[in-house]
Design a protein around this motif. Sequence first.
Motif, PDB file in Angstrom:
ATOM      1  N   ARG A   4       7.273   1.111   8.072  1.00  0.00           N
ATOM      2  CA  ARG A   4       8.353   0.347   7.446  1.00  0.00           C
ATOM      3  C   ARG A   4       7.751  -0.922   6.860  1.00  0.00           C
ATOM      4  NH1 ARG A   4      10.386   2.303  12.249  1.00  0.00           N
ATOM      5  NH2 ARG A   4      12.152   3.700  12.053  1.00  0.00           N
ATOM      6  N   ARG A   5       8.371  -1.443   5.825  1.00  0.00           N
ATOM      7  CA  ARG A   5       7.794  -2.580   5.127  1.00  0.00           C
ATOM      8  C   ARG A   5       7.858  -3.861   5.950  1.00  0.00           C
ATOM      9  NH1 ARG A   5       6.744  -1.868  -0.177  1.00  0.00           N
ATOM     10  NH2 ARG A   5       7.509   0.025  -1.164  1.00  0.00           N
ATOM     11  N   ASN A   6       8.922  -4.022   6.735  1.00  0.00           N
ATOM     12  CA  ASN A   6       9.053  -5.281   7.443  1.00  0.00           C
ATOM     13  C   ASN A   6       8.049  -5.369   8.586  1.00  0.00           C
ATOM     14  OD1 ASN A   6      10.620  -3.175   8.569  1.00  0.00           O
ATOM     15  ND2 ASN A   6      11.562  -4.649   9.976  1.00  0.00           N
ATOM     16  N   VAL A   7       7.239  -6.401   8.554  1.00  0.00           N
ATOM     17  CA  VAL A   7       6.241  -6.646   9.576  1.00  0.00           C
ATOM     18  C   VAL A   7       6.583  -7.951  10.250  1.00  0.00           C
ATOM     19  CG1 VAL A   7       3.816  -7.079  10.019  1.00  0.00           C
ATOM     20  CG2 VAL A   7       4.471  -5.435   8.268  1.00  0.00           C
ATOM     21  N   VAL A 232     -14.139  -0.674   9.819  1.00  0.00           N
ATOM     22  CA  VAL A 232     -13.802  -1.989   9.277  1.00  0.00           C
ATOM     23  C   VAL A 232     -14.379  -2.089   7.870  1.00  0.00           C
ATOM     24  CG1 VAL A 232     -14.032  -4.481   9.565  1.00  0.00           C
ATOM     25  CG2 VAL A 232     -13.813  -3.014  11.575  1.00  0.00           C
ATOM     26  N   THR A 233     -13.533  -2.403   6.906  1.00  0.00           N
ATOM     27  CA  THR A 233     -13.955  -2.562   5.517  1.00  0.00           C
ATOM     28  C   THR A 233     -13.554  -3.960   5.046  1.00  0.00           C
ATOM     29  OG1 THR A 233     -11.932  -1.863   4.371  1.00  0.00           O
ATOM     30  CG2 THR A 233     -13.355  -0.127   5.226  1.00  0.00           C
ATOM     31  N   ARG A 234     -13.991  -4.324   3.840  1.00  0.00           N
ATOM     32  CA  ARG A 234     -13.608  -5.618   3.282  1.00  0.00           C
ATOM     33  C   ARG A 234     -12.113  -5.696   3.012  1.00  0.00           C
ATOM     34  NH1 ARG A 234     -17.633  -8.957   1.210  1.00  0.00           N
ATOM     35  NH2 ARG A 234     -19.754  -8.119   1.271  1.00  0.00           N
ATOM     36  N   ARG A 235     -11.473  -4.563   2.890  1.00  0.00           N
ATOM     37  CA  ARG A 235     -10.040  -4.548   2.583  1.00  0.00           C
ATOM     38  C   ARG A 235      -9.172  -4.413   3.823  1.00  0.00           C
ATOM     39  NH1 ARG A 235      -9.235  -3.931  -2.942  1.00  0.00           N
ATOM     40  NH2 ARG A 235     -11.154  -3.439  -4.072  1.00  0.00           N
ATOM     41  N   GLY A 236      -9.786  -4.343   4.992  1.00  0.00           N
ATOM     42  CA  GLY A 236      -9.033  -4.221   6.224  1.00  0.00           C
ATOM     43  C   GLY A 236      -9.614  -3.152   7.120  1.00  0.00           C
ATOM     44  N   VAL A 237      -8.882  -2.821   8.168  1.00  0.00           N
ATOM     45  CA  VAL A 237      -9.332  -1.835   9.144  1.00  0.00           C
ATOM     46  C   VAL A 237      -8.612  -0.513   8.897  1.00  0.00           C
ATOM     47  CG1 VAL A 237      -9.567  -1.273  11.588  1.00  0.00           C
ATOM     48  CG2 VAL A 237      -9.745  -3.648  10.841  1.00  0.00           C
ATOM     49  N   ILE A 238      -9.393   0.549   8.842  1.00  0.00           N
ATOM     50  CA  ILE A 238      -8.845   1.900   8.680  1.00  0.00           C
ATOM     51  C   ILE A 238      -8.819   2.599  10.032  1.00  0.00           C
ATOM     52  CG2 ILE A 238      -9.428   4.216   7.839  1.00  0.00           C
ATOM     53  CD1 ILE A 238      -8.088   2.686   5.708  1.00  0.00           C
ATOM     54  N   PHE A 239      -7.683   3.225  10.335  1.00  0.00           N
ATOM     55  CA  PHE A 239      -7.548   4.077  11.518  1.00  0.00           C
ATOM     56  C   PHE A 239      -7.174   5.488  11.060  1.00  0.00           C
ATOM     57  CE2 PHE A 239      -6.583  -0.155  13.220  1.00  0.00           C
ATOM     58  CZ  PHE A 239      -7.395  -0.181  14.349  1.00  0.00           C
ATOM     59  N   ARG A 249      -4.210  -4.956   7.578  1.00  0.00           N
ATOM     60  CA  ARG A 249      -4.789  -6.146   6.976  1.00  0.00           C
ATOM     61  C   ARG A 249      -4.108  -7.400   7.500  1.00  0.00           C
ATOM     62  NH1 ARG A 249      -4.453  -5.519   0.685  1.00  0.00           N
ATOM     63  NH2 ARG A 249      -2.379  -4.696   1.191  1.00  0.00           N
ATOM     64  N   ALA A 250      -4.833  -8.526   7.407  1.00  0.00           N
ATOM     65  CA  ALA A 250      -4.275  -9.830   7.735  1.00  0.00           C
ATOM     66  C   ALA A 250      -4.237 -10.668   6.467  1.00  0.00           C
ATOM     67  CB  ALA A 250      -5.123 -10.528   8.793  1.00  0.00           C
ATOM     68  N   HIS A 251      -3.074 -11.276   6.188  1.00  0.00           N
ATOM     69  CA  HIS A 251      -2.933 -12.084   4.984  1.00  0.00           C
ATOM     70  C   HIS A 251      -1.920 -13.190   5.229  1.00  0.00           C
ATOM     71  CE1 HIS A 251      -3.037 -13.135   0.778  1.00  0.00           C
ATOM     72  NE2 HIS A 251      -1.721 -12.977   0.682  1.00  0.00           N
ATOM     73  N   ALA A 254      -0.108 -13.193   8.612  1.00  0.00           N
ATOM     74  CA  ALA A 254       0.688 -12.040   9.028  1.00  0.00           C
ATOM     75  C   ALA A 254      -0.145 -10.778   8.911  1.00  0.00           C
ATOM     76  CB  ALA A 254       1.952 -11.922   8.176  1.00  0.00           C
ATOM     77  N   PHE A 255       0.106  -9.832   9.792  1.00  0.00           N
ATOM     78  CA  PHE A 255      -0.588  -8.551   9.765  1.00  0.00           C
ATOM     79  C   PHE A 255       0.325  -7.504   9.137  1.00  0.00           C
ATOM     80  CE2 PHE A 255      -4.534  -9.054  12.095  1.00  0.00           C
ATOM     81  CZ  PHE A 255      -4.350 -10.305  12.695  1.00  0.00           C
ATOM     82  N   THR A 256      -0.233  -6.734   8.211  1.00  0.00           N
ATOM     83  CA  THR A 256       0.529  -5.679   7.557  1.00  0.00           C
ATOM     84  C   THR A 256      -0.173  -4.351   7.780  1.00  0.00           C
ATOM     85  OG1 THR A 256      -0.650  -5.941   5.452  1.00  0.00           O
ATOM     86  CG2 THR A 256       1.353  -7.244   5.771  1.00  0.00           C
ATOM     87  N   ALA A 257       0.592  -3.283   7.720  1.00  0.00           N
ATOM     88  CA  ALA A 257       0.044  -1.938   7.914  1.00  0.00           C
ATOM     89  C   ALA A 257       0.571  -1.030   6.816  1.00  0.00           C
ATOM     90  CB  ALA A 257       0.434  -1.393   9.281  1.00  0.00           C
ATOM     91  N   GLU A 258      -0.321  -0.246   6.227  1.00  0.00           N
ATOM     92  CA  GLU A 258       0.031   0.630   5.125  1.00  0.00           C
ATOM     93  C   GLU A 258      -0.509   2.035   5.372  1.00  0.00           C
ATOM     94  OE1 GLU A 258      -0.891   1.014   0.308  1.00  0.00           O
ATOM     95  OE2 GLU A 258      -1.466  -0.792   1.425  1.00  0.00           O
ATOM     96  N   ALA A 259       0.325   3.041   5.188  1.00  0.00           N
ATOM     97  CA  ALA A 259      -0.092   4.426   5.388  1.00  0.00           C
ATOM     98  C   ALA A 259      -0.801   4.943   4.141  1.00  0.00           C
ATOM     99  CB  ALA A 259       1.112   5.302   5.688  1.00  0.00           C
TER     100      ALA A 259
END
Length: 411
Positions: A4-7, A232-239, A249-251, A254-259
């Motif tokens: 969901r978009r809300n983090v 871990v990449t420059r654009r964030g952490v991949i799981f 990612r952290a920005h 705040a931390f956001t998560a994208e599928a």
Amino acid sequence: MTVRRNVTPWASAALVLTALLTTSCGGQADNTPPSAASSESAVPHGHVEGAREAAEQQSRLLLNDPVSGDTRILDLITGQVHTTAQVKDAVRLGTDGRFGYLHTPAGTHVLDSGVWMVDHGDHVHYYSAATRDVGALPAGGRAQVRSDAAVAAVTDEDGRTLLYDRGELEQGKIASPVTLPGTHTGAVVPYEEHLLAFRNGSGTTELVVLDRRGKSVASPDVTCDEPRGDAVTRRGVIFGCADGALLVRAHNGAFTAEAIPYGTNVPATERATVFRHRPGSDTLTAAAGDDAVWVLDVAERTWTRVKTGPVVAVNTAGEGSPLLVLESDGSLHGYDIATGQQTARTEPLLTGGKRTGTDGSAPVIEVDPSRAYVNDPDGKKVLEIDYNDGLRVARSFDLDVKPVLMAETGR
């Protein structure tokens, strides 16, 4: 995977304080007292006590034979081979860019390769120092170690996580760890002065962001079914998740998560569960079953499945470079990622014929910005490959041990 978009937003006084106390590589503030400025200018920028700074990457290969326990460190700049601690029965060899972690049933042995880099974003420092045997952590063969500049997080097979002071490891010491509360699924990954972890709840596996004492400080409303594999990449952490990947990612506090979904049904045996890539690259690779490879472009948020022969090992240097696949015929194959077409192939590199399997005891491909390295255990050698020149064998390093396990450091 549900996203969901809300983090959940959060603010941390400790984080603000850390930011205020952090010294920038860019220079000093205008209000720095003259005496302090004079004192600091006497120490060269980037100076590390006991280490030598270099203008280029100082790469070394950690090599181990689990049967004999013989361990070597191959300096790729000088070609010299150093002997270090004997570690028998290792089942895996991991690294965080400086330290090697040899996982055995009796514990996890830590070796300081003596080379590392510090990435400040707009510039990089490369260092070299003496190699050192640090000692053993009480974590068995299935433990997972992930670290950043401050801590090494060791998660055992039961999901318990211990945090070790990485500064102490750099001094050759293993300090008493901090135990995180609860248990976790998969590796706990240090990221942006926090810890990313998965906890089971209500039949799902939920992402949580923890502080360095294990307190939850953010709860992105996201799940990742059957998490396996991370990078871990420059654009964030991949799981890696059952239906694709999750980018965290952290920005701006705040931390956001994208599928990043596969986009199609993928059988469990063909999922990406072990990611391989060049540190600093946003292009990840993973075996996709027995005879294909996944390529995940983190920047474009896309998966590409490349059909290959039977896969033993895989890696790539990233955008514009070939996909490198060591296949069971013992040859290294190069593929164009965009078209899936084979572009180059070597003669068999491995002594003794075919090599099958994708577990930790199989040969691996290590990649840096200009060369790739393939270990040949039976031949007691490591081969250096120029992947930009038709997979030409640039150098061959003869050894006095079987390099069954291999990992590259200094990056």
